[in-house]
Design a protein around this motif. Structure first.
Motif, PDB file in Angstrom:
ATOM      1  N   GLY A 161       2.384   5.301 -19.236  1.00 42.44           N
ATOM      2  CA  GLY A 161       1.308   3.912 -20.181  1.00 42.44           C
ATOM      3  C   GLY A 161      -0.023   4.217 -18.479  1.00 42.44           C
ATOM      4  O   GLY A 161       0.384   4.045 -17.833  1.00 42.44           O
ATOM      5  N   TYR A 162      -0.950   4.266 -19.453  1.00 37.93           N
ATOM      6  CA  TYR A 162      -2.074   3.604 -18.860  1.00 37.93           C
ATOM      7  C   TYR A 162      -2.858   2.842 -19.701  1.00 37.93           C
ATOM      8  O   TYR A 162      -2.916   2.709 -20.930  1.00 37.93           O
ATOM      9  CB  TYR A 162      -3.008   5.740 -19.478  1.00 37.93           C
ATOM     10  N   THR A 201      -8.331  -0.892 -23.449  1.00 39.91           N
ATOM     11  CA  THR A 201      -7.517  -0.313 -24.326  1.00 39.91           C
ATOM     12  C   THR A 201      -6.305   0.530 -24.024  1.00 39.91           C
ATOM     13  O   THR A 201      -6.767   1.982 -23.224  1.00 39.91           O
ATOM     14  CB  THR A 201      -8.572   0.862 -24.517  1.00 39.91           C
ATOM     15  N   PRO A 202      -4.909  -0.003 -23.796  1.00 39.40           N
ATOM     16  CA  PRO A 202      -3.941   0.834 -23.202  1.00 39.40           C
ATOM     17  C   PRO A 202      -3.480   1.332 -23.948  1.00 39.40           C
ATOM     18  O   PRO A 202      -3.872   1.637 -25.506  1.00 39.40           O
ATOM     19  CB  PRO A 202      -3.631  -0.948 -23.086  1.00 39.40           C
ATOM     20  N   VAL A 203      -2.211   2.163 -23.787  1.00 39.85           N
ATOM     21  CA  VAL A 203      -1.941   3.298 -24.406  1.00 39.85           C
ATOM     22  C   VAL A 203      -0.617   3.803 -23.860  1.00 39.85           C
ATOM     23  O   VAL A 203       0.231   3.709 -22.756  1.00 39.85           O
ATOM     24  CB  VAL A 203      -2.291   4.831 -23.891  1.00 39.85           C
ATOM     25  N   THR A 204       0.341   3.835 -24.726  1.00 38.25           N
ATOM     26  CA  THR A 204       1.616   3.772 -24.210  1.00 38.25           C
ATOM     27  C   THR A 204       2.824   4.432 -25.057  1.00 38.25           C
ATOM     28  O   THR A 204       2.418   4.710 -26.050  1.00 38.25           O
ATOM     29  CB  THR A 204       2.328   1.886 -24.431  1.00 38.25           C
ATOM     30  N   LEU A 205       3.497   5.568 -24.634  1.00 37.07           N
ATOM     31  CA  LEU A 205       4.285   6.374 -24.997  1.00 37.07           C
ATOM     32  C   LEU A 205       6.217   6.508 -25.122  1.00 37.07           C
ATOM     33  O   LEU A 205       5.769   6.160 -23.500  1.00 37.07           O
ATOM     34  CB  LEU A 205       3.945   8.196 -24.785  1.00 37.07           C
ATOM     35  N   TYR A 259      -7.980  -0.411 -13.648  1.00 38.46           N
ATOM     36  CA  TYR A 259      -6.502  -0.049 -14.554  1.00 38.46           C
ATOM     37  C   TYR A 259      -5.815   0.123 -13.570  1.00 38.46           C
ATOM     38  O   TYR A 259      -5.341   0.024 -12.987  1.00 38.46           O
ATOM     39  CB  TYR A 259      -6.939   1.918 -14.659  1.00 38.46           C
ATOM     40  N   PHE A 260      -4.225   0.389 -14.647  1.00 36.46           N
ATOM     41  CA  PHE A 260      -3.245   0.548 -13.943  1.00 36.46           C
ATOM     42  C   PHE A 260      -1.806   1.266 -15.172  1.00 36.46           C
ATOM     43  O   PHE A 260      -3.054   2.164 -16.352  1.00 36.46           O
ATOM     44  CB  PHE A 260      -1.960  -0.492 -13.762  1.00 36.46           C
ATOM     45  N   ARG A 261      -1.372   1.975 -14.792  1.00 37.80           N
ATOM     46  CA  ARG A 261      -0.647   3.321 -14.779  1.00 37.80           C
ATOM     47  C   ARG A 261       1.045   3.146 -14.844  1.00 37.80           C
ATOM     48  O   ARG A 261       1.402   2.171 -14.182  1.00 37.80           O
ATOM     49  CB  ARG A 261      -0.911   4.345 -14.874  1.00 37.80           C
ATOM     50  N   GLN A 262       1.965   3.095 -16.057  1.00 32.44           N
ATOM     51  CA  GLN A 262       3.368   3.059 -15.650  1.00 32.44           C
ATOM     52  C   GLN A 262       3.902   4.037 -15.971  1.00 32.44           C
ATOM     53  O   GLN A 262       3.560   4.900 -16.797  1.00 32.44           O
ATOM     54  CB  GLN A 262       3.852   1.555 -16.264  1.00 32.44           C
ATOM     55  N   PHE A 263       5.183   4.277 -15.748  1.00 32.83           N
ATOM     56  CA  PHE A 263       5.684   5.532 -15.686  1.00 32.83           C
ATOM     57  C   PHE A 263       7.363   4.695 -15.504  1.00 32.83           C
ATOM     58  O   PHE A 263       7.908   3.962 -14.386  1.00 32.83           O
ATOM     59  CB  PHE A 263       5.723   6.651 -14.694  1.00 32.83           C
ATOM     60  N   GLY A 264       8.210   5.374 -16.487  1.00 37.74           N
ATOM     61  CA  GLY A 264       9.397   4.254 -16.877  1.00 37.74           C
ATOM     62  C   GLY A 264      10.573   5.044 -17.248  1.00 37.74           C
ATOM     63  O   GLY A 264      10.583   5.966 -17.935  1.00 37.74           O
ATOM     64  N   ILE A 265      12.191   5.378 -17.283  1.00 40.64           N
ATOM     65  CA  ILE A 265      13.125   5.357 -17.377  1.00 40.64           C
ATOM     66  C   ILE A 265      14.404   3.801 -17.997  1.00 40.64           C
ATOM     67  O   ILE A 265      13.873   3.108 -17.091  1.00 40.64           O
ATOM     68  CB  ILE A 265      13.598   6.573 -16.607  1.00 40.64           C
ATOM     69  N   ASN A 271       7.557   1.981 -13.094  1.00 40.49           N
ATOM     70  CA  ASN A 271       6.986   1.485 -12.010  1.00 40.49           C
ATOM     71  C   ASN A 271       5.314   1.744 -11.927  1.00 40.49           C
ATOM     72  O   ASN A 271       4.555   2.386 -12.657  1.00 40.49           O
ATOM     73  CB  ASN A 271       6.768   3.074 -11.048  1.00 40.49           C
ATOM     74  N   PHE A 272       4.765   0.779 -11.414  1.00 45.37           N
ATOM     75  CA  PHE A 272       3.877  -0.130 -12.157  1.00 45.37           C
ATOM     76  C   PHE A 272       2.435   0.940 -11.003  1.00 45.37           C
ATOM     77  O   PHE A 272       3.271   0.144  -9.992  1.00 45.37           O
ATOM     78  CB  PHE A 272       3.616  -1.497 -12.008  1.00 45.37           C
ATOM     79  N   SER A 273       1.606   1.529 -10.700  1.00 38.40           N
ATOM     80  CA  SER A 273       0.705   1.438 -10.525  1.00 38.40           C
ATOM     81  C   SER A 273      -1.100   1.464 -10.540  1.00 38.40           C
ATOM     82  O   SER A 273      -1.234   1.631 -11.559  1.00 38.40           O
ATOM     83  CB  SER A 273       1.042   3.036  -9.454  1.00 38.40           C
ATOM     84  N   ASN A 274      -1.661   1.127  -9.870  1.00 41.71           N
ATOM     85  CA  ASN A 274      -3.243   0.971 -10.129  1.00 41.71           C
ATOM     86  C   ASN A 274      -3.896   2.297  -8.997  1.00 41.71           C
ATOM     87  O   ASN A 274      -5.025   2.440  -8.660  1.00 41.71           O
ATOM     88  CB  ASN A 274      -4.355   0.557  -9.900  1.00 41.71           C
ATOM     89  N   GLU A 275      -3.249   3.203  -8.288  1.00 43.71           N
ATOM     90  CA  GLU A 275      -3.449   4.446  -7.237  1.00 43.71           C
ATOM     91  C   GLU A 275      -3.977   5.534  -8.384  1.00 43.71           C
ATOM     92  O   GLU A 275      -2.616   6.121  -8.652  1.00 43.71           O
ATOM     93  CB  GLU A 275      -2.626   4.472  -6.434  1.00 43.71           C
ATOM     94  N   PHE A 276      -4.571   6.672  -8.181  1.00 42.27           N
ATOM     95  CA  PHE A 276      -4.601   7.447  -8.689  1.00 42.27           C
ATOM     96  C   PHE A 276      -3.389   8.740  -8.258  1.00 42.27           C
ATOM     97  O   PHE A 276      -3.558   8.588  -6.864  1.00 42.27           O
ATOM     98  CB  PHE A 276      -5.813   8.553  -8.425  1.00 42.27           C
TER      99      PHE A 276
END
Length: 167
Positions: free
Chosen positions: A125-126, A104-108, A136-142, A160-165
């Protein structure tokens, strides 16, 4: 640019992996920026999930993806795009005929439009995978876009993609 290289022999793979119908509609006419898209992909090809000599390229069973999109204007120069997905992967491909993975991905995406040709944005995104071993994975970007003509634009994005807390 290593993504464009061939990598190690036997460690990369490309190809057409699925085909299927997709429908997109706006269920509430007065919500102009809200839409739903749903697609069902059927796998094509052999050994898509890989084996001893071929790496994973796609799930071997059908994939059902439903996405909810909404775009909110914030004043004249800002907007917030939201996407929430419901994805069922590898439907019925196991011996028991069960679903192997649901996510169930969520992106803003928050955008700033300083001129008619330039867009600056940040995204987050998560994506949790609801399976026996939770992942899971999370992402942050510009990023930024520059519109040269109505049909030609240049977009630069760092994500930046990661699956670390986060600590």
């Amino acid at each position: 640019f290593s993504v464009f290289g061939s990598g190690e022999i036997g460690s990369t793979r490309s190809g057409l992996t699925g085909i299927g119908p997709m429908i997109r509609y706006a269920p509430v006419p007065k919500w102009q920026n809200f839409s739903i898209q749903s697609q069902l992909l059927f796998p094509i090809g052999n050994d898509l999930s890989g084996n001893e000599s071929l790496p994973f390229i796609e799930w071997s069973g059908p994939i059902w993806i439903t996405q909810f999109f909404n775009d909110f204007s914030i004043g004249n120069r800002f907007s917030l795009f939201t996407e929430i997905d419901f994805i069922i992967e590898d439907i019925g491909s196991s011996a028991e005929g069960r679903i192997n993975r649901t996510s169930t991905p969520v992106t803003l995406i928050f955008s700033y439009v300083p001129t008619t040709k330039i867009v600056l944005y940040a995204l987050g995104g998560y994506s949790p995978f609801w399976q026996q071993d939770f992942d899971y994975f999370r992402q942050f970007g510009i990023g930024s876009k520059y519109q040269f003509t109505p049909n030609l634009e240049l977009e630069l994005l760092y994500t930046n993609f990661s699956n670390e807390f986060l600590a």
